[in-house]
Design a protein around this motif. Structure first.
Motif, mmCIF file in Angstrom:
data_model
loop_
_atom_site.group_PDB
_atom_site.id
_atom_site.type_symbol
_atom_site.label_atom_id
_atom_site.label_comp_id
_atom_site.label_asym_id
_atom_site.label_seq_id
_atom_site.Cartn_x
_atom_site.Cartn_y
_atom_site.Cartn_z
ATOM 1 N N GLU A 61 13.400 30.933 -29.302
ATOM 2 C CA GLU A 61 14.232 30.050 -30.130
ATOM 3 C C GLU A 61 13.485 28.755 -30.461
ATOM 4 O O GLU A 61 13.543 28.272 -31.588
ATOM 5 C CB GLU A 61 15.528 29.725 -29.390
ATOM 6 C CG GLU A 61 16.501 30.894 -29.350
ATOM 7 C CD GLU A 61 17.215 31.062 -30.672
ATOM 8 O OE1 GLU A 61 18.051 30.229 -31.024
ATOM 9 O OE2 GLU A 61 16.907 32.042 -31.371
ATOM 10 N N ARG A 65 12.306 27.642 -34.321
ATOM 11 C CA ARG A 65 12.602 26.308 -34.862
ATOM 12 C C ARG A 65 11.309 25.613 -35.302
ATOM 13 O O ARG A 65 11.297 24.842 -36.250
ATOM 14 C CB ARG A 65 13.310 25.444 -33.799
ATOM 15 C CG ARG A 65 14.787 25.776 -33.627
ATOM 16 C CD ARG A 65 15.510 24.693 -32.828
ATOM 17 N NE ARG A 65 14.989 24.520 -31.479
ATOM 18 C CZ ARG A 65 15.390 25.219 -30.419
ATOM 19 N NH1 ARG A 65 16.331 26.130 -30.549
ATOM 20 N NH2 ARG A 65 14.864 25.008 -29.230
ATOM 21 N N THR A 86 12.243 33.588 -45.216
ATOM 22 C CA THR A 86 13.400 32.962 -44.555
ATOM 23 C C THR A 86 14.694 33.734 -44.836
ATOM 24 O O THR A 86 15.768 33.144 -44.877
ATOM 25 C CB THR A 86 13.555 31.511 -45.038
ATOM 26 O OG1 THR A 86 13.670 31.529 -46.472
ATOM 27 C CG2 THR A 86 12.376 30.655 -44.648
ATOM 28 N N GLY A 88 16.241 36.152 -43.030
ATOM 29 C CA GLY A 88 17.085 36.588 -41.927
ATOM 30 C C GLY A 88 16.897 38.061 -41.591
ATOM 31 O O GLY A 88 16.077 38.758 -42.186
ATOM 32 N N ARG A 114 24.526 31.561 -30.051
ATOM 33 C CA ARG A 114 23.632 31.873 -31.175
ATOM 34 C C ARG A 114 24.431 32.240 -32.423
ATOM 35 O O ARG A 114 25.559 32.716 -32.336
ATOM 36 C CB ARG A 114 22.707 33.042 -30.830
ATOM 37 C CG ARG A 114 21.990 32.896 -29.524
ATOM 38 C CD ARG A 114 21.056 31.702 -29.508
ATOM 39 N NE ARG A 114 20.591 31.493 -28.144
ATOM 40 C CZ ARG A 114 19.910 30.450 -27.735
ATOM 41 N NH1 ARG A 114 19.620 29.495 -28.566
ATOM 42 N NH2 ARG A 114 19.520 30.344 -26.498
ATOM 43 N N ASP A 115 23.787 32.049 -33.563
ATOM 44 C CA ASP A 115 24.407 32.329 -34.851
ATOM 45 C C ASP A 115 24.264 33.829 -35.156
ATOM 46 O O ASP A 115 23.224 34.261 -35.637
ATOM 47 C CB ASP A 115 23.696 31.475 -35.911
ATOM 48 C CG ASP A 115 24.283 31.680 -37.293
ATOM 49 O OD1 ASP A 115 25.372 32.289 -37.390
ATOM 50 O OD2 ASP A 115 23.648 31.242 -38.272
ATOM 51 N N SER A 143 19.392 33.230 -39.137
ATOM 52 C CA SER A 143 18.359 32.236 -38.807
ATOM 53 C C SER A 143 17.012 32.858 -38.439
ATOM 54 O O SER A 143 16.032 32.138 -38.248
ATOM 55 C CB SER A 143 18.837 31.348 -37.660
ATOM 56 O OG SER A 143 19.243 32.164 -36.588
ATOM 57 N N ASP A 144 16.941 34.178 -38.326
ATOM 58 C CA ASP A 144 15.650 34.806 -38.042
ATOM 59 C C ASP A 144 14.714 34.645 -39.233
ATOM 60 O O ASP A 144 15.137 34.681 -40.390
ATOM 61 C CB ASP A 144 15.834 36.308 -37.784
ATOM 62 C CG ASP A 144 16.218 36.611 -36.342
ATOM 63 O OD1 ASP A 144 16.258 35.681 -35.527
ATOM 64 O OD2 ASP A 144 16.474 37.787 -36.052
#
Ligand code: GLY
Length: 371
Positions: A61, A65, A86, A88, A114-115, A143-144
């Motif tokens: 994580e 970021r 980007t 996901g 987590r989202d 967010s991946d």
């Protein structure tokens, strides 16, 4: 400083070290090859994590970021794209056993805050029309990230060289020391003096110094590359991971419409031959999830050796004689963990503390067990 290995980890560390003003020489008989060349490029800590691997998830994580700033800085340093995407990830399940595993994963991730969204098969197909009718449900992890590994490697090499690093296309056979202090490396062209050596040689790391004995092993992975052809169903935008009758498969899009399908996993020593069974399994499972790929061109099959560690966490830090650093054992997560690995190595070079989530990767955890 001598860096052994010009894969994603070695080049990232070499770039950071050269940026910081060190004179850096990187040895690798085939720069940008090996596991880094074969990688799918998922930057997906959430969907790679399982209960019991919380430290790896925390590290992943932190890495995800760090990736956007790392990629932006790399693009400006290299003057070329870093290959970041980007869009996901979606995780797709077919049978009811697979859905039960996804439920476990979603619950675990939900507990960690987590989202993650659970979606029905229909909802997943609305996001990704390329998913076939056998997909009964799954998860969306917006967010991946993902990276084109080959675009990235090219950028890293240019950035490292622009910062002053020298890449020497020669194998290193051993790290040399006098019992207390690193003294250099043994190359095919003779011994080269150095009092600071970073081992970033992936699956080949363990043979380079006795301190790494038994800590890194090769874990084979086979991938396929396929390309969209005119008239075929458009490829997915997002990375697609799936469990097909319990077997994991992933499909990672590239900007040119190509897809990387991965990956098998087997412990067979240093075997890098692509097998008929591996290709069959990857194609069968990927086609079950994305039926349109039957019309795509099969352009490449390849095998790489992930550097496995005893606990799936990498080894980043000092080990053995003074002057020996290691950044290896990244197993399935070399691409993902490159930015945080390089930052940690830079912190060590400056004599500072390694950033919090990377402390779990301190190789001292194994020295203590051995004593
Ligand atoms: N991280 C993907 C793989 O190792 O196959």
């Amino acid at each position: 400083m001598t860096v052994i290995g010009a894969g994603v980890i070695g080049l990232s560390c070499a770039w950071r070290a050269a940026q910081a003003g060190l004179r850096v020489t990187v040895f690798d008989p085939a720069p940008s090859s090996g596991a880094s060349w074969v990688a799918g490029g998922m930057l997906a800590p959430v969907t790679e994590a399982w209960p019991g691997e919380e430290e790896l998830l925390e590290l992943g994580e932190a890495a995800v970021r760090a990736w956007p700033a790392f990629a932006a800085e790399l693009e400006s340093a290299a003057g070329r794209p870093a290959g970041l995407r980007t869009d996901g990830t979606v995780v797709a399940a077919t049978g009811s056993g697979d859905r039960a595993e996804l439920d476990t994963l979603a619950t675990f991730l939900g507990r960690l805050g987590r989202d993650v969204q659970r979606l029905s098969g229909r909802e997943l197909r609305r996001l990704e029309p390329a998913l076939g009718p056998d997909v009964r449900g799954g998860l969306s992890v917006p967010s991946d990230l993902a990276v084109d590994n080959r675009v990235l490697l090219a950028a890293l090499r240019v950035a490292a060289e622009r910062a002053g690093a020298r890449v020497v296309e020669q194998p290193v056979r051993a790290v040399l020391d006098d019992g207390e202090q690193v003294t250099g490396v043994r190359t095919d062209g003779g011994d080269v003096e150095s009092d600071l050596v970073l081992v970033a040689a992936g699956a080949h790391s363990a043979a380079l110094h006795p301190a790494l004995d038994g800590l890194v092993r090769p874990v084979k992975g086979e991938i396929l590359r396929i390309a969209h052809r005119a008239g075929a169903f458009p490829p997915p935008q997002r990375t697609v991971r799936a469990l097909v009758d319990g077997r994991p498969v992933y499909v990672v899009p590239r900007d040119d419409g190509g897809l990387v399908i991965g990956a098998t996993q087997a412990e067979l020593g240093f075997d890098t031959q692509v097998t008929v069974g591996g290709v069959r399994d990857l194609l069968r499972d990927a086609e079950r999830i994305l039926p349109g790929i039957a019309e795509y061109a099969l352009v490449e099959s390849a095998a790489g050796l992930r550097p496995g560690s005893p606990d799936n966490l990498p080894l980043i830090g000092a080990l053995g004689p003074h002057g020996l650093l290691v950044a290896t054992g990244h197993h399935r997560n070399g691409m993902l963990l490159a930015p945080v690995s390089a930052d940690a190595v830079l912190a060590l070079l400056r004599g500072g503390a390694v950033p919090e989530p990377v402390r779990a990767a301190d190789p001292a955890r194994f020295s203590m067990v051995r004593r």
